[in-house]
Design a protein around this motif. Structure first.
Motif, PDB file in Angstrom:
ATOM      1  N   ILE A  36       2.001  18.304  -7.737  1.00 17.32           N
ATOM      2  CA  ILE A  36       2.627  17.075  -8.252  1.00 17.32           C
ATOM      3  C   ILE A  36       3.669  16.328  -7.471  1.00 17.32           C
ATOM      4  CG2 ILE A  36       3.857  16.215 -10.188  1.00 17.32           C
ATOM      5  CD1 ILE A  36       2.051  18.163 -12.089  1.00 17.32           C
ATOM      6  N   ARG A  37       4.575  17.105  -7.007  1.00 15.23           N
ATOM      7  CA  ARG A  37       5.686  17.114  -6.160  1.00 15.23           C
ATOM      8  C   ARG A  37       5.114  16.362  -4.834  1.00 15.23           C
ATOM      9  NH1 ARG A  37       8.926  19.608  -2.114  1.00 15.23           N
ATOM     10  NH2 ARG A  37       7.613  21.441  -2.032  1.00 15.23           N
ATOM     11  N   ARG A  38       4.092  17.080  -4.276  1.00 19.62           N
ATOM     12  CA  ARG A  38       3.598  16.629  -3.035  1.00 19.62           C
ATOM     13  C   ARG A  38       2.902  15.247  -3.114  1.00 19.62           C
ATOM     14  NH1 ARG A  38       2.093  21.651  -1.540  1.00 19.62           N
ATOM     15  NH2 ARG A  38       0.015  21.323  -2.253  1.00 19.62           N
ATOM     16  N   GLY A  39       2.407  15.029  -4.260  1.00 19.06           N
ATOM     17  CA  GLY A  39       1.549  13.820  -4.685  1.00 19.06           C
ATOM     18  C   GLY A  39       2.583  12.772  -5.074  1.00 19.06           C
ATOM     19  N   LEU A  40       3.634  12.949  -5.613  1.00 16.29           N
ATOM     20  CA  LEU A  40       4.630  11.742  -5.963  1.00 16.29           C
ATOM     21  C   LEU A  40       5.167  11.229  -4.478  1.00 16.29           C
ATOM     22  CD1 LEU A  40       6.100  12.857  -9.270  1.00 16.29           C
ATOM     23  CD2 LEU A  40       4.398  10.918  -8.997  1.00 16.29           C
ATOM     24  N   LYS A  41       5.562  12.311  -3.886  1.00 13.57           N
ATOM     25  CA  LYS A  41       6.220  12.056  -2.444  1.00 13.57           C
ATOM     26  C   LYS A  41       5.303  11.271  -1.495  1.00 13.57           C
ATOM     27  CE  LYS A  41       8.638  15.355  -0.527  1.00 13.57           C
ATOM     28  NZ  LYS A  41       8.817  16.746   0.227  1.00 13.57           N
ATOM     29  N   ALA A  42       4.009  11.396  -1.712  1.00 11.88           N
ATOM     30  CA  ALA A  42       2.839  10.653  -0.961  1.00 11.88           C
ATOM     31  C   ALA A  42       2.929   9.190  -1.122  1.00 11.88           C
ATOM     32  CB  ALA A  42       1.861  11.451  -0.886  1.00 11.88           C
ATOM     33  N   ALA A 101      10.257   6.782  -0.084  1.00 18.57           N
ATOM     34  CA  ALA A 101      11.521   6.543  -0.491  1.00 18.57           C
ATOM     35  C   ALA A 101      12.294   7.470  -1.326  1.00 18.57           C
ATOM     36  CB  ALA A 101      11.707   5.081  -1.017  1.00 18.57           C
ATOM     37  N   HIS A 102      11.845   7.915  -2.263  1.00 22.47           N
ATOM     38  CA  HIS A 102      12.545   8.833  -3.166  1.00 22.47           C
ATOM     39  C   HIS A 102      11.964  10.581  -3.149  1.00 22.47           C
ATOM     40  CE1 HIS A 102      12.617   4.748  -5.126  1.00 22.47           C
ATOM     41  NE2 HIS A 102      13.969   5.252  -5.394  1.00 22.47           N
ATOM     42  N   ALA A 103      11.659  10.677  -1.782  1.00 14.82           N
ATOM     43  CA  ALA A 103      11.012  12.240  -1.594  1.00 14.82           C
ATOM     44  C   ALA A 103      12.103  13.176  -2.003  1.00 14.82           C
ATOM     45  CB  ALA A 103      10.883  12.347  -0.154  1.00 14.82           C
ATOM     46  N   ALA A 104      13.489  12.916  -1.593  1.00 15.85           N
ATOM     47  CA  ALA A 104      14.560  13.936  -2.112  1.00 15.85           C
ATOM     48  C   ALA A 104      14.741  14.245  -3.563  1.00 15.85           C
ATOM     49  CB  ALA A 104      15.946  13.457  -1.548  1.00 15.85           C
ATOM     50  N   THR A 105      14.788  13.116  -4.249  1.00 13.05           N
ATOM     51  CA  THR A 105      14.741  13.241  -5.721  1.00 13.05           C
ATOM     52  C   THR A 105      13.652  14.011  -6.324  1.00 13.05           C
ATOM     53  OG1 THR A 105      15.753  11.118  -5.734  1.00 13.05           O
ATOM     54  CG2 THR A 105      14.892  11.862  -7.903  1.00 13.05           C
ATOM     55  N   TYR A 106      12.443  13.803  -5.851  1.00 15.41           N
ATOM     56  CA  TYR A 106      11.177  14.620  -6.366  1.00 15.41           C
ATOM     57  C   TYR A 106      11.254  16.048  -5.854  1.00 15.41           C
ATOM     58  CZ  TYR A 106       9.020   9.907  -6.965  1.00 15.41           C
ATOM     59  OH  TYR A 106       8.818   8.753  -7.382  1.00 15.41           O
ATOM     60  N   ASP A 107      11.989  16.038  -4.822  1.00 15.16           N
ATOM     61  CA  ASP A 107      12.192  17.519  -4.362  1.00 15.16           C
ATOM     62  C   ASP A 107      13.281  18.179  -5.403  1.00 15.16           C
ATOM     63  OD1 ASP A 107      10.595  17.578  -2.447  1.00 15.16           O
ATOM     64  OD2 ASP A 107      11.970  17.030  -0.684  1.00 15.16           O
ATOM     65  N   ALA A 134       0.908  -1.253   0.050  1.00  7.56           N
ATOM     66  CA  ALA A 134      -0.137   0.200   0.147  1.00  7.56           C
ATOM     67  C   ALA A 134       0.696   1.273  -0.025  1.00  7.56           C
ATOM     68  CB  ALA A 134      -1.057  -0.008   1.269  1.00  7.56           C
ATOM     69  N   CYS A 135       2.041   1.167   0.555  1.00 11.17           N
ATOM     70  CA  CYS A 135       2.850   2.278   0.688  1.00 11.17           C
ATOM     71  C   CYS A 135       3.497   2.685  -0.619  1.00 11.17           C
ATOM     72  CB  CYS A 135       4.168   2.189   1.883  1.00 11.17           C
ATOM     73  SG  CYS A 135       3.239   2.051   3.363  1.00 11.17           S
TER      74      CYS A 135
END
Ligand code: ZN
Length: 304
Positions: A149-155, A159-165, A16-17
């Protein structure tokens, strides 16, 4: 038995995550409603996402009709980015069947827009939209959509939050640069009036001090009212408008007619509702087409 249960619960919690869509080769499966949003999702997601646009290349996206495969894609995606506000009611209806990771990137960004353009449309046979969806033509509003879009992909992929940022920051910097160039190059012009096909340029006009006069309403499918065409013809002559803009995904007859009647020339001003086949082959993007729009505006308005 208890141990097995724990393992199962853990496994389903993990599923789910993280991104779970096997069809996209371990990448986050993203569905976007049309080109500018798909491009933004691709820029923010980079190699971590597989983006699918619901609107095929070269197709005018207003009131897009969906085939059942599209609905399956919407329902099966890890995350969906779309635009509400009556732009593509079928997409919005399918998106609302999902219960999570479904982002209306236009929410709070769009309003009534140009009231006369809405009125022109309401007088036509096309169903009336109560909002003007074309926020993406103002780069500063596009930045707000990129943030969503950034917030959505991070959610969906923590694990890849830093890359999306980092990816989002890079694209946002280019959008800020684009905005600065529009501001600077449109600051000193002989005229502010732009005559366009459908009323896609309200937010752009508002941002850069221009005035939009559109032949049809906020949807290009509306039939031009002959009275409105005559009014535009008068305005072009009275204000010395040099250029009638058309767009490549809808017929351009009206532009040719107005130009012939008034002696104005015709030029392309793209609402970036999709890239043409030619633009795709040339490697164009939202950024390059916006820069071509800027050059066309500078020519048409005699900016110095
Ligand atoms: Zn439009």
């Amino acid at each position: 038995v208890r141990k097995l249960l724990v393992v199962l619960v853990l496994a389903s919690a993990l599923a789910a995550c993280g991104p779970k869509n096997d069809a996209s080769g371990g990448k986050v499966a993203v569905v976007a409603n049309f080109y500018p949003i798909a491009y933004a999702a691709q820029r923010v997601g980079g190699g971590l996402v597989s983006v699918r646009s619901l609107t095929p290349a070269g197709v005018e996206p207003h009131d897009l009709e969906l085939v059942s495969d599209d609905v399956d894609r919407i329902l099966g995606a890890d995350i969906v980015f779309y635009i509400g506000s009556g732009f593509q009611p079928a997409v919005a209806a399918a998106a609302k069947r999902r219960d999570h990771n479904t982002v209306d990137v236009s929410s709070g960004l769009v309003g009534r827009g140009d009231a006369s353009a809405i009125a022109a449309q309401e007088g036509s046979s096309v169903h009336s939209n109560d909002r003007d969806p074309h926020f993406w033509l103002d780069p500063t509003l596009m930045i707000k959509a990129v943030e969503r879009i950034r917030r959505g992909l991070k959610a969906v992929d923590k694990a890849h939050a830093a890359t999306y940022d980092a990816n989002a920051r890079r694209y946002e910097a280019q959008l800020r640069e684009l905005d600065a160039d529009f501001k600077q190059q449109l600051a000193h012009c002989a005229r502010t009036e732009i005559v366009t096909a459908h009323a896609a340029f309200y937010y752009l006009s508002k941002r850069y001090g221009l005035e939009q006069f559109a032949v049809t309403g906020v949807s290009p499918e509306a039939e031009p009212d002959p009275g409105r065409v005559a009014d535009l013809s008068d305005r072009i002559r009275r204000d010395g408008v040099t250029t009638v803009f058309y767009e490549e995904l809808v017929p351009r007859d009206f532009a040719d007619t107005l130009a012939r009647e008034t002696g104005a020339r015709v030029d392309v001003l793209s609402p970036i509702e999709g890239l043409t086949k030619k633009e795709i082959q040339a490697g164009d993007s939202y950024l390059t087409v916006m820069r071509r729009n800027l050059a066309a505006l500078v020519r048409a308005l005699d900016c110095s």
